[in-house]
Design an enzyme around this catalytic site. Structure first.
Site, PDB file in Angstrom:
ATOM      1  N   ASP A   1      32.018  39.540  25.760  1.00  0.00           N
ATOM      2  CA  ASP A   1      31.770  38.104  26.011  1.00  0.00           C
ATOM      3  C   ASP A   1      30.354  37.737  25.578  1.00  0.00           C
ATOM      4  O   ASP A   1      29.423  38.502  25.804  1.00  0.00           O
ATOM      5  CB  ASP A   1      31.857  37.812  27.531  1.00  0.00           C
ATOM      6  CG  ASP A   1      33.199  38.264  28.114  1.00  0.00           C
ATOM      7  OD1 ASP A   1      34.190  38.218  27.365  1.00  0.00           O
ATOM      8  OD2 ASP A   1      33.217  38.679  29.279  1.00  0.00           O
TER       9      ASP A   1
ATOM     10  N   ASP B   1      23.433  34.090  32.682  1.00  0.00           N
ATOM     11  CA  ASP B   1      24.077  35.365  33.038  1.00  0.00           C
ATOM     12  C   ASP B   1      23.012  36.427  33.243  1.00  0.00           C
ATOM     13  O   ASP B   1      23.036  37.192  34.191  1.00  0.00           O
ATOM     14  CB  ASP B   1      24.946  35.851  31.858  1.00  0.00           C
ATOM     15  CG  ASP B   1      26.335  35.294  31.883  1.00  0.00           C
ATOM     16  OD1 ASP B   1      26.771  34.851  32.961  1.00  0.00           O
ATOM     17  OD2 ASP B   1      27.007  35.281  30.861  1.00  0.00           O
TER      18      ASP B   1
ATOM     19  N   GLU C   1      29.065  43.343  35.523  1.00  0.00           N
ATOM     20  CA  GLU C   1      29.750  42.991  34.280  1.00  0.00           C
ATOM     21  C   GLU C   1      28.791  43.098  33.103  1.00  0.00           C
ATOM     22  O   GLU C   1      29.172  43.396  31.986  1.00  0.00           O
ATOM     23  CB  GLU C   1      30.302  41.567  34.367  1.00  0.00           C
ATOM     24  CG  GLU C   1      30.960  41.100  33.093  1.00  0.00           C
ATOM     25  CD  GLU C   1      31.125  39.603  33.035  1.00  0.00           C
ATOM     26  OE1 GLU C   1      30.419  38.895  33.761  1.00  0.00           O
ATOM     27  OE2 GLU C   1      31.969  39.139  32.266  1.00  0.00           O
ATOM     28  N   GLU C   2      27.484  42.858  33.382  1.00  0.00           N
ATOM     29  CA  GLU C   2      26.495  42.814  32.299  1.00  0.00           C
ATOM     30  C   GLU C   2      25.889  44.170  31.959  1.00  0.00           C
ATOM     31  O   GLU C   2      25.016  44.270  31.113  1.00  0.00           O
ATOM     32  CB  GLU C   2      25.368  41.827  32.667  1.00  0.00           C
ATOM     33  CG  GLU C   2      25.819  40.411  32.979  1.00  0.00           C
ATOM     34  CD  GLU C   2      26.679  39.779  31.879  1.00  0.00           C
ATOM     35  OE1 GLU C   2      27.514  38.923  32.201  1.00  0.00           O
ATOM     36  OE2 GLU C   2      26.524  40.179  30.706  1.00  0.00           O
TER      37      GLU C   2
ATOM     38  N   ASP D   1      29.998  40.449  39.450  1.00  0.00           N
ATOM     39  CA  ASP D   1      29.990  39.603  38.259  1.00  0.00           C
ATOM     40  C   ASP D   1      28.900  38.576  38.540  1.00  0.00           C
ATOM     41  O   ASP D   1      29.110  37.667  39.340  1.00  0.00           O
ATOM     42  CB  ASP D   1      31.367  38.944  38.107  1.00  0.00           C
ATOM     43  CG  ASP D   1      31.438  38.036  36.898  1.00  0.00           C
ATOM     44  OD1 ASP D   1      32.538  37.549  36.590  1.00  0.00           O
ATOM     45  OD2 ASP D   1      30.395  37.802  36.248  1.00  0.00           O
TER      46      ASP D   1
ATOM     47  N   LEU E   1      27.500  36.129  36.980  1.00  0.00           N
ATOM     48  CA  LEU E   1      27.807  34.727  36.693  1.00  0.00           C
ATOM     49  C   LEU E   1      29.180  34.656  36.045  1.00  0.00           C
ATOM     50  O   LEU E   1      29.367  35.059  34.903  1.00  0.00           O
ATOM     51  CB  LEU E   1      26.734  34.113  35.778  1.00  0.00           C
ATOM     52  CG  LEU E   1      26.519  32.625  36.097  1.00  0.00           C
ATOM     53  CD1 LEU E   1      25.867  32.467  37.469  1.00  0.00           C
ATOM     54  CD2 LEU E   1      25.671  31.958  35.074  1.00  0.00           C
ATOM     55  N   ASP E   2      30.146  34.176  36.822  1.00  0.00           N
ATOM     56  CA  ASP E   2      31.521  34.084  36.327  1.00  0.00           C
ATOM     57  C   ASP E   2      31.773  32.663  35.808  1.00  0.00           C
ATOM     58  O   ASP E   2      31.361  31.694  36.430  1.00  0.00           O
ATOM     59  CB  ASP E   2      32.475  34.385  37.492  1.00  0.00           C
ATOM     60  CG  ASP E   2      33.907  34.124  37.096  1.00  0.00           C
ATOM     61  OD1 ASP E   2      34.419  34.876  36.246  1.00  0.00           O
ATOM     62  OD2 ASP E   2      34.481  33.143  37.594  1.00  0.00           O
TER      63      ASP E   2
ATOM     64  N   GLU F   1      36.228  41.270  39.490  1.00  0.00           N
ATOM     65  CA  GLU F   1      36.946  39.983  39.462  1.00  0.00           C
ATOM     66  C   GLU F   1      38.270  40.107  40.231  1.00  0.00           C
ATOM     67  O   GLU F   1      38.435  39.519  41.289  1.00  0.00           O
ATOM     68  CB  GLU F   1      37.194  39.550  38.008  1.00  0.00           C
ATOM     69  CG  GLU F   1      35.917  39.081  37.301  1.00  0.00           C
ATOM     70  CD  GLU F   1      36.089  38.809  35.816  1.00  0.00           C
ATOM     71  OE1 GLU F   1      36.857  39.530  35.156  1.00  0.00           O
ATOM     72  OE2 GLU F   1      35.461  37.861  35.302  1.00  0.00           O
TER      73      GLU F   1
HETATM   74  P1  AHG Z   1      32.935  35.628  32.760  1.00  0.00           P
HETATM   75  O1  AHG Z   1      32.298  34.312  32.451  1.00  0.00           O
HETATM   76  O2  AHG Z   1      32.323  36.335  33.924  1.00  0.00           O
HETATM   77  O3  AHG Z   1      33.067  36.514  31.535  1.00  0.00           O
HETATM   78  O4  AHG Z   1      34.436  35.333  33.260  1.00  0.00           O
HETATM   79  C1  AHG Z   1      35.194  34.464  32.518  1.00  0.00           C
HETATM   80  C2  AHG Z   1      36.638  34.673  32.876  1.00  0.00           C
HETATM   81  C3  AHG Z   1      37.046  33.968  34.165  1.00  0.00           C
HETATM   82  O5  AHG Z   1      35.997  33.334  34.812  1.00  0.00           O
HETATM   83  C4  AHG Z   1      38.073  32.952  33.728  1.00  0.00           C
HETATM   84  O6  AHG Z   1      39.157  32.918  34.610  1.00  0.00           O
HETATM   85  C5  AHG Z   1      38.503  33.452  32.364  1.00  0.00           C
HETATM   86  O7  AHG Z   1      37.403  34.133  31.820  1.00  0.00           O
HETATM   87  C6  AHG Z   1      38.867  32.314  31.436  1.00  0.00           C
HETATM   88  O8  AHG Z   1      39.328  32.932  30.260  1.00  0.00           O
HETATM   89  P2  AHG Z   1      40.002  32.032  29.099  1.00  0.00           P
HETATM   90  O9  AHG Z   1      38.902  31.172  28.570  1.00  0.00           O
HETATM   91  O10 AHG Z   1      40.542  33.035  28.118  1.00  0.00           O
HETATM   92  O11 AHG Z   1      41.102  31.231  29.761  1.00  0.00           O
HETATM   93 MN    MN Z   2      33.903  36.693  35.282  1.00  0.00          MN
HETATM   94 MN    MN Z   3      30.372  36.951  34.167  1.00  0.00          MN
END
Ligand code: AHG
Ligand code: MN
Ligand code: MN
Length: 320
Positions: A64, A70, A93-94, A114, A116-117, A268
């Site tokens: 990501d 984050d 996560e990081e 996590d 920052l989700d 998560e």
């Molecule tokens: P993060 O920002 O910690 O990487 O998590 C993102 C995750 C979660 O928060 C969310 O439900 C999902 O990514 C959304 O994914 P899509 O954009 O593929 O739907």
């Molecule tokens: Mn997340």
């Molecule tokens: Mn995150």
């Protein structure tokens, strides 16, 4: 039931008093998370004013894009959790690997978080959050982080939304605290939270429908025929928080491209499943209860179907 308006620290101490053998160590662990989250909340609310928006042009272990907030949230969590001395190992996560803070070498707990989700929502001012999962130390190695979700001693999240809320469980009920920024205290606003046993909302990213299993395509069409509403924010914390309060199902399924889905088990799926189950809901990978998964890797992904007990059970049964 605790009184509305009770502050989080008092609540944690009262909970501690219920356990004669409590050493106060767990309370210190929770207050470290509370402190870090207050600072993150302050930074998030001003994110647009400082230059912490925008990609930190890094990519984390899961591939990501890492946004600067984050990185800041991750550093704050590591600093406060390490300073508490209560955690012998941490996974984020990081961070590609687990870390073992010097001050926590005798710590009784391990934590996965996590920081920052919902990162993709940072610069469009949509709610984001922090998720954490706490297990007991076993032998002080990274293996202690690889425990089944059912063995968690605590799980929770902070949602940085129209207000900042900290929601957590220690295995006997779920309580929500709202941050009063004027006094810098979390106050009990949602005692003993319960997921409605059935809802009328489904939450899934339909953009991926072409990669879904045919049974899932048909099941989601059934929701439309029954007049369900679709709500999908793209921050797991926000989608789960709404599901906890309003009911229905949040799903991040496997698909032809991602055989295990996208969401990571340790920080998560597992903590959110622990919260939802403790609020009377259900959570499954489609193959088994989320909390029964025995993780093998730090950043292992699992499919997620969680929310109202009746809705989740019906959906999982139909997809088998
Ligand atoms: P993060 O920002 O910690 O990487 O998590 C993102 C995750 C979660 O928060 C969310 O439900 C999902 O990514 C959304 O994914 P899509 O954009 O593929 O739907
Ligand atoms: Mn997340
Ligand atoms: Mn995150």
């Amino acid at each position: 039931m605790a009184k509305i308006g009770m502050d989080l620290n008092r609540f944690i101490l009262e909970e501690e008093r219920k356990h004669k053998s409590a050493s106060g160590s767990f309370s210190l662990a929770l207050t470290a998370i509370e402190s870090a989250s207050k600072i993150v909340s302050a930074k998030v609310s001003k994110a647009g004013l400082s230059n912490i928006l925008g990609a930190a042009d890094e990519v984390n272990i899961s591939g990501d894009d890492v946004q600067k907030l984050d990185v800041l949230a991750n550093n704050l969590m590591i600093q406060h959790l390490s300073d508490s001395g209560q955690f012998c190992a941490m996974a984020s996560e990081e961070l590609e690997e687990a870390i073992f803070p010097e001050k926590g070498k005798d710590g009784r707990y391990v934590i996965a978080f996590d920081p920052l989700d919902g990162s993709s929502n940072i610069n469009v001012n949509v709610s984001i959050g922090t998720i954490f999962s706490i297990h007991k130390r076993v032998n002080g190695t990274a293996d202690d982080l690889m425990q089944q979700g059912r063995k968690q001693v605590a799980a929770g999240y902070v949602i940085y939304g129209s207000s900042t809320m900290l929601v957590y469980t220690t295995g006997n009920g779920v309580n929500g605290f709202t941050l009063d920024p004027s006094v810098g205290m979390y106050l009990l606003s949602h005692p003993d939270m319960k997921v409605p046993e059935k809802g009328k909302i489904y939450s899934i990213n339909e953009a991926y429908a072409n990669k879904w299993d045919d049974k899932l395509v048909a099941y989601i069409k059934g929701y439309k025929d029954k007049g369900y509403s679709l709500r999908y924010i793209g921050s797991m914390v926000s989608d789960v928080h709404r599901t906890l309060i309003k009911g229905g199902v949040f799903a991040y399924p496997a698909d032809k491209k991602n055989p295990d889905g996208k969401l990571r088990y340790l920080y998560e799926a597992s903590p959110m499943a622990f919260i939802i189950e403790n609020a009377g809901g259900a959570s499954s990978t489609g193959a088994e209860d989320t909390l029964d998964v025995k993780p093998e890797e730090l950043h292992q992904r699992v499919p997620v179907f969680l929310g109202s007990k009746i809705d989740v059970e019906e959906m999982v049964k139909a997809l088998k």
